[in-house]
Design a protein around this motif. Structure first.
Motif, short mmCIF file in Angstrom:
data_model
loop_
_atom_site.label_atom_id
_atom_site.label_comp_id
_atom_site.label_asym_id
_atom_site.label_seq_id
_atom_site.Cartn_x
_atom_site.Cartn_y
_atom_site.Cartn_z
N GLY A 1 5.68 5.54 -1.83
CA GLY A 1 5.53 5.87 -3.25
C GLY A 1 6.65 5.41 -4.13
N GLY A 2 7.49 4.50 -3.63
CA GLY A 2 8.64 4.05 -4.41
C GLY A 2 8.31 3.06 -5.50
N GLY A 3 7.10 2.47 -5.43
CA GLY A 3 6.69 1.50 -6.43
C GLY A 3 7.04 0.07 -6.07
N TYR A 4 6.18 -0.85 -6.46
CA TYR A 4 6.46 -2.28 -6.28
C TYR A 4 5.73 -3.07 -7.36
N PRO A 5 6.45 -3.91 -8.10
CA PRO A 5 7.92 -4.02 -8.11
C PRO A 5 8.56 -2.74 -8.66
N LYS A 6 9.84 -2.57 -8.42
CA LYS A 6 10.50 -1.30 -8.73
C LYS A 6 10.39 -0.92 -10.21
N GLU A 7 10.36 -1.91 -11.08
CA GLU A 7 10.26 -1.59 -12.50
C GLU A 7 8.89 -1.02 -12.88
N VAL B 1 7.24 3.98 -12.15
CA VAL B 1 6.79 5.16 -12.89
C VAL B 1 5.29 5.09 -13.21
N PRO B 2 4.77 3.99 -13.79
CA PRO B 2 3.32 3.96 -14.04
C PRO B 2 2.49 3.96 -12.76
N GLU B 3 3.00 3.34 -11.69
CA GLU B 3 2.25 3.34 -10.44
C GLU B 3 2.18 4.75 -9.84
N GLN B 4 3.27 5.48 -9.90
CA GLN B 4 3.26 6.85 -9.40
C GLN B 4 2.32 7.72 -10.23
N ARG B 5 2.31 7.49 -11.54
CA ARG B 5 1.41 8.23 -12.42
C ARG B 5 -0.05 7.92 -12.08
N ASN B 6 -0.37 6.64 -11.88
CA ASN B 6 -1.74 6.25 -11.56
C ASN B 6 -2.19 6.80 -10.21
N ALA B 7 -1.27 6.85 -9.24
CA ALA B 7 -1.61 7.42 -7.93
C ALA B 7 -1.95 8.91 -8.07
N ARG B 8 -1.18 9.62 -8.90
CA ARG B 8 -1.48 11.04 -9.12
C ARG B 8 -2.82 11.22 -9.83
N ILE B 9 -3.10 10.35 -10.79
CA ILE B 9 -4.37 10.43 -11.52
C ILE B 9 -5.54 10.20 -10.57
N LEU B 10 -5.41 9.19 -9.71
CA LEU B 10 -6.49 8.91 -8.76
C LEU B 10 -6.74 10.10 -7.84
N ASN B 11 -5.68 10.74 -7.36
CA ASN B 11 -5.85 11.90 -6.50
C ASN B 11 -6.57 13.03 -7.23
N PHE C 1 0.83 -1.21 0.00
CA PHE C 1 0.00 0.00 0.00
C PHE C 1 0.86 1.25 0.00
N THR C 2 1.91 1.25 0.83
CA THR C 2 2.77 2.44 0.86
C THR C 2 3.51 2.65 -0.44
N GLN C 3 3.93 1.57 -1.07
CA GLN C 3 4.75 1.68 -2.27
C GLN C 3 3.93 1.90 -3.52
N VAL C 4 2.78 1.24 -3.62
CA VAL C 4 1.97 1.31 -4.84
C VAL C 4 0.96 2.45 -4.78
#
Length: 212
Positions: A140-146, A149-159, A102-105
């Protein structure tokens, strides 16, 4: 980080176990825990999981807290109530893997735990490991690490989506059932903890008017 703990009425008797475990993990890291109760099943101010959502939204939107840790019997009701409000992104966390992912994704600001379902021998150890995994890495570091970038983008979109789909907090406070709201902020130590940390004068003034 200012961490708020909130328990609803069905699991209030476990407050001391939860807050002691939380403090044991996070205080050595430099975080501060603010225990908003309920402190026992006999508290005069009784919080339902719906009121947990209200209180969580007030604390997070006013910046009186950076993170809310809450729950109910299964954690589901508290999670749903919290996510009904703007500025709150709550995850349902059952075990340490949930906490870490949850913290990473999702990089949210609230977690809802089950304090009855699955609660048995070693429950406080699971709590400890959950709290440890919340802070093992920067959020917000993402999991898995690769996938970072898309996970951080999706989190911003959801917000951004939540900003459109939710009414602003002041409109909610003014239009929600006022007795329900008053009940959510009538805890034994609410005034002491909230007004010391609140950074939004508009929300603070309105809550004062409700309590006066």
């Amino acid at each position: 980080m200012k961490i708020a703990l909130i328990n609803e009425n069905s699991q209030a008797a476990k407050n001391s176990i939860i807050v002691d475990t939380l403090k044991k993990v996070v205080e050595p890291m430099g975080h501060t825990v603010y225990n908003y109760g309920m402190y026992s099943a006999e508290d005069e101010a009784q919080l339902t999981y719906v009121q947990i959502g209200i209180l969580s939204a007030i604390l997070l939107n006013s910046k009186a807290a950076d993170l809310v840790i809450t729950g109910c019997g299964t954690g589901e009701g508290a999670m749903l109530a919290c996510n009904a409000f703007p500025g709150v992104l709550c995850g349902h966390v059952v075990d340490p893997t949930d906490a870490y992912q949850f913290t990473q994704v999702n990089n949210g600001n609230c977690i809802a735990l089950p304090f009855a379902k699955g609660w048995g021998w070693g429950a406080e150890l699971n709590l400890q490991y959950v709290f440890e995994k919340l802070f093992v890495e920067e959020w917000g570091g993402g999991y898995p690490k690769e996938r970072a970038v898309p996970e951080q983008r999706n989190a911003r979109i959801l917000n951004e989506v939540k900003k459109v789909t939710h009414t602003d907090m002041m409109t909610i406070l003014k239009n929600i059932d006022q007795e329900l709201l008053k009940g959510a902020v009538s805890g034994e130590k609410f005034k002491e903890l909230f007004f010391e940390n609140c950074q939004c004068d508009e929300i603070a003034d309105y809550i004062k008017s409700i309590l006066d």
